[in-house]
Design a protein around this motif. Sequence first.
Motif, mmCIF file in Angstrom:
data_model
loop_
_atom_site.group_PDB
_atom_site.id
_atom_site.type_symbol
_atom_site.label_atom_id
_atom_site.label_comp_id
_atom_site.label_asym_id
_atom_site.label_seq_id
_atom_site.Cartn_x
_atom_site.Cartn_y
_atom_site.Cartn_z
ATOM 1 N N MET A 33 0.848 -1.159 0.000
ATOM 2 C CA MET A 33 0.000 0.000 0.000
ATOM 3 C C MET A 33 0.904 1.235 0.000
ATOM 4 S SD MET A 33 -3.117 0.984 2.581
ATOM 5 C CE MET A 33 -2.312 0.267 3.963
ATOM 6 N N ILE A 34 0.392 2.284 -0.605
ATOM 7 C CA ILE A 34 1.073 3.572 -0.579
ATOM 8 C C ILE A 34 0.095 4.592 -0.026
ATOM 9 C CG2 ILE A 34 2.146 5.401 -1.937
ATOM 10 C CD1 ILE A 34 2.866 3.246 -4.016
ATOM 11 N N ALA A 35 0.515 5.295 1.000
ATOM 12 C CA ALA A 35 -0.269 6.404 1.532
ATOM 13 C C ALA A 35 0.319 7.687 0.962
ATOM 14 C CB ALA A 35 -0.212 6.422 3.054
ATOM 15 N N VAL A 36 -0.529 8.506 0.354
ATOM 16 C CA VAL A 36 -0.101 9.785 -0.208
ATOM 17 C C VAL A 36 -0.615 10.877 0.721
ATOM 18 C CG1 VAL A 36 -0.190 11.310 -2.207
ATOM 19 C CG2 VAL A 36 -0.239 8.820 -2.536
ATOM 20 N N LEU A 37 0.323 11.689 1.219
ATOM 21 C CA LEU A 37 -0.002 12.721 2.196
ATOM 22 C C LEU A 37 0.556 14.051 1.716
ATOM 23 C CD1 LEU A 37 1.391 10.010 3.908
ATOM 24 C CD2 LEU A 37 -0.259 11.016 5.464
ATOM 25 N N ILE A 38 -0.283 15.067 1.700
ATOM 26 C CA ILE A 38 0.100 16.377 1.185
ATOM 27 C C ILE A 38 0.013 17.402 2.302
ATOM 28 C CG2 ILE A 38 -0.444 18.168 -0.504
ATOM 29 C CD1 ILE A 38 -1.712 15.909 -2.222
ATOM 30 N N ALA A 39 1.097 18.140 2.484
ATOM 31 C CA ALA A 39 1.146 19.173 3.516
ATOM 32 C C ALA A 39 0.420 20.434 3.038
ATOM 33 C CB ALA A 39 2.594 19.517 3.851
ATOM 34 N N PRO A 40 -0.235 21.127 3.951
ATOM 35 C CA PRO A 40 -0.792 22.430 3.579
ATOM 36 C C PRO A 40 0.338 23.452 3.477
ATOM 37 C CG PRO A 40 -1.236 21.972 5.894
ATOM 38 C CD PRO A 40 -0.555 20.759 5.323
ATOM 39 N N PRO A 41 0.091 24.587 2.853
ATOM 40 C CA PRO A 41 1.140 25.606 2.741
ATOM 41 C C PRO A 41 1.751 25.928 4.109
ATOM 42 C CG PRO A 41 -0.767 26.217 1.426
ATOM 43 C CD PRO A 41 -1.160 25.008 2.226
ATOM 44 N N GLY A 42 3.073 25.960 4.149
ATOM 45 C CA GLY A 42 3.793 26.311 5.367
ATOM 46 C C GLY A 42 3.939 25.196 6.384
ATOM 47 N N ARG A 43 3.441 23.990 6.102
ATOM 48 C CA ARG A 43 3.490 22.900 7.077
ATOM 49 C C ARG A 43 4.313 21.706 6.606
ATOM 50 N NH1 ARG A 43 -0.196 23.295 11.403
ATOM 51 N NH2 ARG A 43 1.357 21.921 12.311
ATOM 52 N N ARG A 44 5.073 21.868 5.527
ATOM 53 C CA ARG A 44 5.867 20.766 4.979
ATOM 54 C C ARG A 44 6.771 20.135 6.036
ATOM 55 N NH1 ARG A 44 11.276 21.253 2.352
ATOM 56 N NH2 ARG A 44 11.687 19.226 1.433
ATOM 57 N N ASP A 45 7.539 20.956 6.742
ATOM 58 C CA ASP A 45 8.480 20.427 7.735
ATOM 59 C C ASP A 45 7.763 19.727 8.884
ATOM 60 O OD1 ASP A 45 10.577 21.378 6.192
ATOM 61 O OD2 ASP A 45 10.885 23.176 7.417
ATOM 62 N N ASP A 46 6.604 20.255 9.276
ATOM 63 C CA ASP A 46 5.832 19.635 10.359
ATOM 64 C C ASP A 46 5.329 18.256 9.948
ATOM 65 O OD1 ASP A 46 6.137 21.949 11.942
ATOM 66 O OD2 ASP A 46 4.304 22.824 11.112
ATOM 67 N N LEU A 47 4.792 18.162 8.725
ATOM 68 C CA LEU A 47 4.296 16.870 8.252
ATOM 69 C C LEU A 47 5.447 15.895 8.093
ATOM 70 C CD1 LEU A 47 2.062 14.994 7.311
ATOM 71 C CD2 LEU A 47 2.257 16.024 5.023
ATOM 72 N N ARG A 48 6.542 16.367 7.529
ATOM 73 C CA ARG A 48 7.710 15.506 7.343
ATOM 74 C C ARG A 48 8.189 14.931 8.680
ATOM 75 N NH1 ARG A 48 12.764 16.480 3.551
ATOM 76 N NH2 ARG A 48 14.090 14.828 4.322
ATOM 77 N N ALA A 49 8.300 15.771 9.690
ATOM 78 C CA ALA A 49 8.761 15.322 11.009
ATOM 79 C C ALA A 49 7.784 14.323 11.628
ATOM 80 C CB ALA A 49 8.962 16.514 11.936
ATOM 81 N N ALA A 50 6.495 14.605 11.510
ATOM 82 C CA ALA A 50 5.491 13.697 12.084
ATOM 83 C C ALA A 50 5.527 12.339 11.397
ATOM 84 C CB ALA A 50 4.105 14.323 11.982
#
Length: 92
Positions: free
Chosen positions: A1-18
Amino acid sequence: MIAVLIAPPGRRDDLRAALAGLVAPTRQEPGCRDYRLFELADEPGTFQMHEAFDDEAALEAHRATPHFRAFEARAHELLGAPLRLVKLTAVA
């Protein structure tokens, strides 16, 4: 399975870390065969989590873990679009 997750503007680093925080504990779970995080080179802020579990029971156990539940509780603030799950069938 592949989960595709897209960060909202300005939250790339937060999503990446999580997402990165899910990798090590998930790889230790019984029934986890693969769990790897990628970021699309041509779409910064779009991540793919490649997941392989022995069976549906192992996947459900993963979804019940404290580390996954903690991510799930923050998903509304970390995702700029609904999570997309792509189920795959091995061919070769």
